[in-house]
Write a protein that holds these residues in place. Structure first.
Motif, PDB file in Angstrom:
ATOM      1  N   UNK A 186       0.826  -1.210   0.000  1.00 20.92           N
ATOM      2  CA  UNK A 186       0.000   0.000   0.000  1.00 20.92           C
ATOM      3  C   UNK A 186       0.862   1.263   0.000  1.00 20.92           C
ATOM      4  N   UNK A 187       1.905   1.265   0.823  1.00 19.51           N
ATOM      5  CA  UNK A 187       2.797   2.432   0.873  1.00 19.51           C
ATOM      6  C   UNK A 187       3.536   2.582  -0.452  1.00 19.51           C
ATOM      7  N   UNK A 188       3.969   1.475  -1.027  1.00 25.28           N
ATOM      8  CA  UNK A 188       4.664   1.523  -2.316  1.00 25.28           C
ATOM      9  C   UNK A 188       3.740   2.076  -3.400  1.00 25.28           C
ATOM     10  N   UNK A 189       2.467   1.697  -3.376  1.00 21.80           N
ATOM     11  CA  UNK A 189       1.496   2.222  -4.343  1.00 21.80           C
ATOM     12  C   UNK A 189       1.294   3.729  -4.156  1.00 21.80           C
ATOM     13  N   UNK A 190       1.239   4.168  -2.899  1.00 20.58           N
ATOM     14  CA  UNK A 190       1.100   5.613  -2.634  1.00 20.58           C
ATOM     15  C   UNK A 190       2.317   6.381  -3.130  1.00 20.58           C
ATOM     16  N   UNK A 191       3.495   5.808  -2.971  1.00 16.62           N
ATOM     17  CA  UNK A 191       4.727   6.457  -3.459  1.00 16.62           C
ATOM     18  C   UNK A 191       4.672   6.573  -4.978  1.00 16.62           C
ATOM     19  N   UNK A 192       4.271   5.504  -5.647  1.00 14.38           N
ATOM     20  CA  UNK A 192       4.169   5.532  -7.111  1.00 14.38           C
ATOM     21  C   UNK A 192       3.174   6.594  -7.572  1.00 14.38           C
ATOM     22  N   UNK A 193       2.047   6.673  -6.880  1.00 17.14           N
ATOM     23  CA  UNK A 193       1.041   7.671  -7.235  1.00 17.14           C
ATOM     24  C   UNK A 193       1.566   9.087  -7.002  1.00 17.14           C
ATOM     25  N   UNK A 194       2.286   9.287  -5.904  1.00 14.42           N
ATOM     26  CA  UNK A 194       2.817  10.619  -5.591  1.00 14.42           C
ATOM     27  C   UNK A 194       3.881  11.036  -6.604  1.00 14.42           C
ATOM     28  N   UNK A 195       4.652  10.077  -7.085  1.00 15.06           N
ATOM     29  CA  UNK A 195       5.699  10.404  -8.053  1.00 15.06           C
ATOM     30  C   UNK A 195       5.135  10.703  -9.435  1.00 15.06           C
ATOM     31  N   UNK A 196       3.941  10.209  -9.726  1.00 15.00           N
ATOM     32  CA  UNK A 196       3.367  10.425 -11.049  1.00 15.00           C
ATOM     33  C   UNK A 196       2.442  11.637 -11.113  1.00 15.00           C
TER      34      UNK A 196
ATOM     35  N   UNK B 112       1.321  15.436 -11.354  1.00 10.92           N
ATOM     36  CA  UNK B 112       1.941  16.647 -11.895  1.00 10.92           C
ATOM     37  C   UNK B 112       2.227  17.647 -10.772  1.00 10.92           C
ATOM     38  N   UNK B 113       3.153  18.508 -11.019  1.00 10.80           N
ATOM     39  CA  UNK B 113       3.504  19.530 -10.032  1.00 10.80           C
ATOM     40  C   UNK B 113       2.287  20.402  -9.743  1.00 10.80           C
ATOM     41  N   UNK B 114       2.101  20.768  -8.483  1.00 13.88           N
ATOM     42  CA  UNK B 114       0.951  21.578  -8.128  1.00 13.88           C
ATOM     43  C   UNK B 114       1.200  23.064  -8.377  1.00 13.88           C
ATOM     44  N   UNK B 115       2.462  23.436  -8.488  1.00 16.10           N
ATOM     45  CA  UNK B 115       2.777  24.823  -8.821  1.00 16.10           C
ATOM     46  C   UNK B 115       4.117  24.879  -9.543  1.00 16.10           C
ATOM     47  N   UNK B 116       4.250  25.872 -10.382  1.00 19.13           N
ATOM     48  CA  UNK B 116       5.483  26.079 -11.133  1.00 19.13           C
ATOM     49  C   UNK B 116       5.934  27.501 -10.887  1.00 19.13           C
ATOM     50  N   UNK B 117       7.211  27.664 -10.581  1.00 19.69           N
ATOM     51  CA  UNK B 117       7.767  28.992 -10.345  1.00 19.69           C
ATOM     52  C   UNK B 117       8.706  29.351 -11.487  1.00 19.69           C
ATOM     53  N   UNK B 118       8.476  30.501 -12.102  1.00 20.84           N
ATOM     54  CA  UNK B 118       9.324  30.977 -13.185  1.00 20.84           C
ATOM     55  C   UNK B 118      10.262  32.047 -12.665  1.00 20.84           C
ATOM     56  N   UNK B 119      11.482  32.000 -13.092  1.00 21.87           N
ATOM     57  CA  UNK B 119      12.438  33.059 -12.823  1.00 21.87           C
ATOM     58  C   UNK B 119      12.844  33.634 -14.171  1.00 21.87           C
ATOM     59  N   UNK B 120      12.562  34.909 -14.365  1.00 23.70           N
ATOM     60  CA  UNK B 120      12.829  35.523 -15.678  1.00 23.70           C
ATOM     61  C   UNK B 120      13.840  36.640 -15.562  1.00 23.70           C
ATOM     62  N   UNK B 121      14.451  36.950 -16.647  1.00 22.53           N
ATOM     63  CA  UNK B 121      15.427  38.027 -16.708  1.00 22.53           C
ATOM     64  C   UNK B 121      15.374  38.650 -18.091  1.00 22.53           C
TER      65      UNK B 121
END
Length: 73
Positions: free
Chosen positions: A47-57, A59-68
């Motif tokens: 069960x824990x291994x399945x949760x890890x697999x799900x967490x790794x797959x 998508x990112x919940x937020x993306x931070x851009x650094x611009x110049x």
């Protein structure tokens, strides 16, 4: 919900317990869990291994851009 690193840590504890024959594991909150037999411990590990697999797959919940503008000061 546990973080990925917490899940991985708990999985490692479960594996150590299973391979050493111990049936009692202390989680990150300090609570002890005692498993009745190896098959119950194996199910928890799966069960824990399945949760890890799900967490790794996920998508990112937020993306931070650094611009110049490319200008040096």
């Amino acid at each position: 919900m546990a973080t990925l690193s917490q899940l991985q840590g708990f999985r490692d504890q479960l594996q150590d317990a299973r391979y050493s024959g111990v049936r009692t594991v202390r989680d990150s909150n300090g609570e002890e869990v005692t498993y009745k037999n190896d098959s119950e411990l194996a199910r928890a590990l799966a069960a824990v291994t399945a949760e890890i697999s799900a967490a790794q797959s996920r998508p990112a919940s937020s993306i931070t851009f650094t611009t110049s503008k490319g200008l040096s000061s």
